[in-house]
Design a protein around this motif. Structure first.
Motif, PDB file in Angstrom:
ATOM      1  N   ALA A 268      -5.151   2.458   3.006  1.00 50.88           N
ATOM      2  CA  ALA A 268      -5.143   1.157   1.453  1.00 50.88           C
ATOM      3  C   ALA A 268      -4.427   0.902   1.048  1.00 50.88           C
ATOM      4  O   ALA A 268      -4.025  -0.150   0.507  1.00 50.88           O
ATOM      5  N   LYS A 269      -4.804   1.766  -0.033  1.00 47.04           N
ATOM      6  CA  LYS A 269      -3.767   1.918  -1.039  1.00 47.04           C
ATOM      7  C   LYS A 269      -2.199   1.865  -0.651  1.00 47.04           C
ATOM      8  O   LYS A 269      -1.500   1.211  -1.225  1.00 47.04           O
TER       9      LYS A 269
ATOM     10  N   VAL B 200      -9.988  -2.533  10.001  1.00 46.63           N
ATOM     11  CA  VAL B 200     -11.148  -1.815  10.641  1.00 46.63           C
ATOM     12  C   VAL B 200      -9.880   0.035  10.047  1.00 46.63           C
ATOM     13  O   VAL B 200     -10.251   0.217   9.240  1.00 46.63           O
ATOM     14  N   GLY B 201      -8.174  -0.495  10.245  1.00 47.90           N
ATOM     15  CA  GLY B 201      -8.003   0.344   9.961  1.00 47.90           C
ATOM     16  C   GLY B 201      -7.146   1.084   9.149  1.00 47.90           C
ATOM     17  O   GLY B 201      -6.371   2.040   8.329  1.00 47.90           O
ATOM     18  N   TYR B 202      -7.290  -0.374   7.911  1.00 49.40           N
ATOM     19  CA  TYR B 202      -6.664  -0.924   6.254  1.00 49.40           C
ATOM     20  C   TYR B 202      -8.008  -0.538   5.544  1.00 49.40           C
ATOM     21  O   TYR B 202      -7.999  -0.522   4.035  1.00 49.40           O
ATOM     22  N   ASP B 203      -9.580  -0.006   5.824  1.00 52.34           N
ATOM     23  CA  ASP B 203     -10.557  -0.078   5.530  1.00 52.34           C
ATOM     24  C   ASP B 203     -10.190   0.976   4.297  1.00 52.34           C
ATOM     25  O   ASP B 203      -9.953   2.342   4.346  1.00 52.34           O
TER      26      ASP B 203
ATOM     27  N   ASP C 204      -1.142  -1.072  -9.263  1.00 50.25           N
ATOM     28  CA  ASP C 204      -1.041  -0.581  -8.025  1.00 50.25           C
ATOM     29  C   ASP C 204      -1.682   1.015  -9.159  1.00 50.25           C
ATOM     30  O   ASP C 204      -2.692   1.582  -8.290  1.00 50.25           O
ATOM     31  N   ALA C 205      -2.013   1.690 -10.206  1.00 48.54           N
ATOM     32  CA  ALA C 205      -2.689   2.350 -10.594  1.00 48.54           C
ATOM     33  C   ALA C 205      -4.104   1.985 -10.740  1.00 48.54           C
ATOM     34  O   ALA C 205      -5.163   2.921 -10.550  1.00 48.54           O
ATOM     35  N   THR C 206      -4.598   1.083 -10.438  1.00 47.17           N
ATOM     36  CA  THR C 206      -6.372   0.575 -10.443  1.00 47.17           C
ATOM     37  C   THR C 206      -7.063   1.271  -9.500  1.00 47.17           C
ATOM     38  O   THR C 206      -6.925   1.084  -7.929  1.00 47.17           O
TER      39      THR C 206
ATOM     40  N   LEU D 114      -6.297  -6.287  -2.182  1.00 47.09           N
ATOM     41  CA  LEU D 114      -6.107  -5.720  -1.106  1.00 47.09           C
ATOM     42  C   LEU D 114      -6.903  -5.770  -0.558  1.00 47.09           C
ATOM     43  O   LEU D 114      -6.491  -5.992   0.343  1.00 47.09           O
ATOM     44  N   LEU D 115      -7.514  -7.790  -1.045  1.00 46.91           N
ATOM     45  CA  LEU D 115      -8.133  -7.902   0.091  1.00 46.91           C
ATOM     46  C   LEU D 115      -6.705  -9.166   1.179  1.00 46.91           C
ATOM     47  O   LEU D 115      -6.565  -8.789   2.465  1.00 46.91           O
ATOM     48  N   ALA D 116      -5.910  -9.226   0.676  1.00 49.81           N
ATOM     49  CA  ALA D 116      -4.429  -9.861   1.608  1.00 49.81           C
ATOM     50  C   ALA D 116      -3.733  -8.513   2.196  1.00 49.81           C
ATOM     51  O   ALA D 116      -3.614  -8.694   3.465  1.00 49.81           O
TER      52      ALA D 116
END
Length: 715
Positions: free
Chosen positions: A232-233, A221-224, A258-260, A212-214
């Motif tokens: 984001a997912k 902002v757009g992927y918040d 990916d299910a996290t 997620l951080l990467a």
């Protein structure tokens, strides 16, 4: 059909623009890497040395209590805590490298292969889907260059990236980059990102967190994940796909990760002490303001702001969570529930050095930032009598000296009407020792004593003991008609516990820079305010007051305590101020906004000997539970007692208890704190302590006079 042609034309035009933009980027990189081009563009290896300097990153400052526990952080717009590369998990490092610069450890600052790859990816996608900038280029862009997208900046970026790689090692560049990246929601660097989204330290991040951080780096902002969870997912899934391609994850691992669930909120740095103790925020605000006013932090306000909010300081304070917890316990247990109409403030300092150990300045800092413990100015009532007592002891009077406390009493006021008062509850008073007049809190005895020792001298004593609020020279001063601050009252009484040495209250023990180097440390600069003998004699009297006088509800089982009650006019303010060898504490009770009489509060009219003394006693009893009792040192032997009468060379006004002149009459100042009880006088001493419980009837409730007391005696 025309619309179809236009759409096709639009797509073709966008495709052409993508190709041209990507090709231009590639061309610029090639030019930047060419010695001939470098000469043409006047950059590259000929860049001035200062062009490559990287300023220290803005970094949060951390505030610690006296035991080294973190209680707060200070930061400006960039919330960052730098961490070394070896503290960042391999999962985080690999994920960011795979997404941002897979060939980081093999290129020299600019990656032609990545640039070509980005060109083809963008052409295939029909949009700018992937950038060709290396981590080194990104670092240069963020640290040294403006964000303007022009030829000059792009060529400088490439050339400076090559030069930076010659001056810094790969690990140094990567560490700097990981501490620079913006992840959105005010989080700069991987540590702040870990805290903000996962409520973790960076060492505890896993592959799902890292992905997620990467994903956020390209567009925080757009992927918040909080504002746009679906986007984001999707972006995080793309990162997992890349990790599968590079062999860092298997397909099965990627599917499981990916299910996290995504984070659903942002977090503040974990501060367990602050979460438990509401008063911590009031203390932290005092720390912040003291540093912003401290010239050791910088010569200008801007320098001090940058040091405190961007300097990455380690700020070690005097705050004691044990004392704070006990103080909040005392208020919680003993303050009556009045629906918020009346509240309490508490301030404590350590007598030996002036360290502020706790404060209750309000109930909710977010909505009520006014600190009652450090900013609240209210009348102290009879707790101010201690300054008169100390002045008398400094002039050579002793506890066994006697003075008249007969009531009512008329105090001359040259240039105005005489000031007339009476003892609390209608007590007739009588001639008694200073000790007995103090334990009975006799108004008339102390008004006369103030005239004998001189009001000017009382003001001087108060100043030596640390009071800074305005003190007008008025006859009523001994009864606490002038306003004071709880913290300053605590420090003043602490001087008596410290054998007459005054220490100014302070909040910061030491400050270190981001590398742990000591910037400064508090130095005790105590000053002699009164003699050791005076301090010990005053303590002897005030200890008797706790044992047998108006302060019995402040007793600490098994410990030695000294203190004085105070009740202002019309029951509008009530105090107990006292100390042990360990701690000096002031407790005030009243309405936080205005002066409202506290009559029939929990069935009593509030005096200093009621709820304030009970709060003080509960707090200090809790705090002293695990401390061994320490008696106060005894004073040296004194002469035999004698009578105090007439005027003093220090103040020629004297007193006249039989004056029949016109006068201002006050039967409400102060105090004190006998709930209307009676006393028996034998041999000049008061042998009857106040009743343990207040009677069912309130003290006299004579309305205050309409005429104000004289404002000032002439010089």
């Amino acid at each position: 059909m025309l619309n179809g042609i236009l759409r096709a034309g639009s797509l073709s035009l966008r495709f052409i623009l993508v190709v041209v933009a990507s090709a231009l980027g590639l061309f610029l990189v090639v030019l930047a890497l060419s010695p001939q081009a470098a000469g043409f563009l006047h950059i590259g290896t000929s860049a001035e040395p200062e062009d490559i300097n990287l300023d220290p990153l803005a970094q949060r400052s951390v505030v610690y209590d006296r035991y080294g526990n973190e209680i707060a952080v200070f930061h400006a717009e960039e919330d960052r805590e730098e961490v070394p590369l070896d503290k960042v998990p391999e999962a985080v490092v690999r994920t960011i490298l795979v997404v941002e610069d897979e060939d980081f450890y093999s290129h020299n600052g600019v990656n032609l292969k990545a640039t070509f790859r980005a060109l083809f990816e963008n052409v295939a996608a029909g949009e700018i889907a992937q950038g060709g900038s290396t981590i080194t280029q990104q670092l240069v862009k963020n640290a040294l260059l403006t964000p303007a997208q022009d030829l000059n900046r792009k060529t400088k970026e490439a050339a400076l990236a090559v030069r930076l790689e010659r001056e810094m090692g790969k690990d140094e560049i990567l560490e700097r980059y990981l501490n620079t990246i913006y992840f959105g929601n005010g989080a700069y660097g991987v540590q702040a990102g870990a805290e903000t989204y996962f409520n973790k330290n960076v060492e505890d991040l896993n592959w799902a967190d890292a992905a997620l951080l990467a994903a956020l780096i390209r567009n925080p902002v757009g992927y918040d994940p909080i504002a746009y969870p679906d986007v984001a997912k999707e972006r995080r899934s793309i990162v997992f796909d890349r990790l599968v391609e590079t062999g860092d994850l298997t397909e099965e691992e990627a599917i499981t990760l990916d299910a996290t669930p995504l984070p659903e909120q942002v977090y503040e740095p974990v501060q367990p002490v602050q979460e438990i103790l509401a008063g911590t925020e009031y203390f932290v605000e005092e720390v912040k303001q003291s540093l912003l006013d401290d010239p050791r932090m910088g010569t200008t306000p801007i320098e001090r702001f940058n040091a405190v909010f961007k300097g990455g300081l380690e700020i070690h304070t005097t705050f004691d969570p044990l004392a704070q917890s006990a103080a909040e316990y005392g208020v919680r247990e003993e303050l009556p529930d009045t629906g918020g109409r009346f509240t309490a403030a508490v301030a404590s300092v350590e007598p030996s050095n002036g360290a502020v150990r706790s404060m209750v300045g309000g109930t909710d800092f977010e909505t009520e930032k006014f600190n009652l413990a450090t900013q609240g100015k209210r009348q102290p009532g009879s707790s101010f009598k201690v300054f008169v007592l100390v002045t008398a002891l400094e002039q050579g009077w002793i506890p066994s000296d006697t003075i008249s406390g007969s009531s009512p009493c008329s105090i001359p006021n040259p240039g105005g009407e005489a000031y007339v008062a009476q003892n609390f509850g209608g007590s007739s008073g009588g001639t008694k020792s200073l000790t007995a007049q103090t334990t009975a809190s006799s108004n008339c005895a102390y008004l006369r004593l103030g005239q004998v020792v001189g009001i000017d001298n009382v003001i001087d004593t108060a100043r030596k003991l640390g009071l800074t609020t305005p003190l007008d020279k008025v006859p009523s001063m001994p009864l606490g008609s002038e306003e004071v601050i709880p913290l300053e009252m605590a420090a003043a009484y602490a001087t008596l516990a410290n054998d007459g040495i005054y220490n100014k209250p302070y909040y910061v023990e030491r400050v270190a820079d981001r590398h742990g180097n000591l910037l400064f440390e508090h130095e005790a600069l105590g000053t002699r305010a009164v003699s050791t003998q005076t301090a010990r004699l005053a303590t002897q009297i005030l200890e008797e007051n706790v044992q047998n006088g108006t302060g019995t509800k402040a007793q600490i089982p098994g410990h030695f305590a000294a203190g004085k009650t105070g009740t202002a006019e019309n029951f509008e303010d009530a105090w107990f101020v006292g100390y042990t060898e360990y701690l000096a504490t002031a407790v005030w009770m009243g309405n936080k906004y205005e002066k409202i009489p506290m009559r029939s509060v929990g069935g009593v009219s509030v005096t200093g000997g009621s709820y304030p003394a009970e709060i003080w006693g509960a707090y200090m009893t809790e705090y002293h539970k695990l401390l061994p009792p320490v008696p106060f040192p005894p004073p040296a032997p004194t002469r035999s007692g004698k009578h105090i009468s007439g005027s003093s060379s220090n103040d020629s006004s004297g007193y006249d208890s039989d004056s029949s002149d016109d006068y201002y009459y006050d039967d409400d100042y102060d105090d004190d704190d006998y709930y209307g009880g009676t006393t028996t006088t034998t041999g000049g001493f008061d042998e009857a302590p106040p009743p343990t419980d207040p009677p069912t009837t309130d003290p006299p409730t004579t309305d205050p006079p309409t005429t104000d007391p004289p404002a000032e005696l002439p010089p």
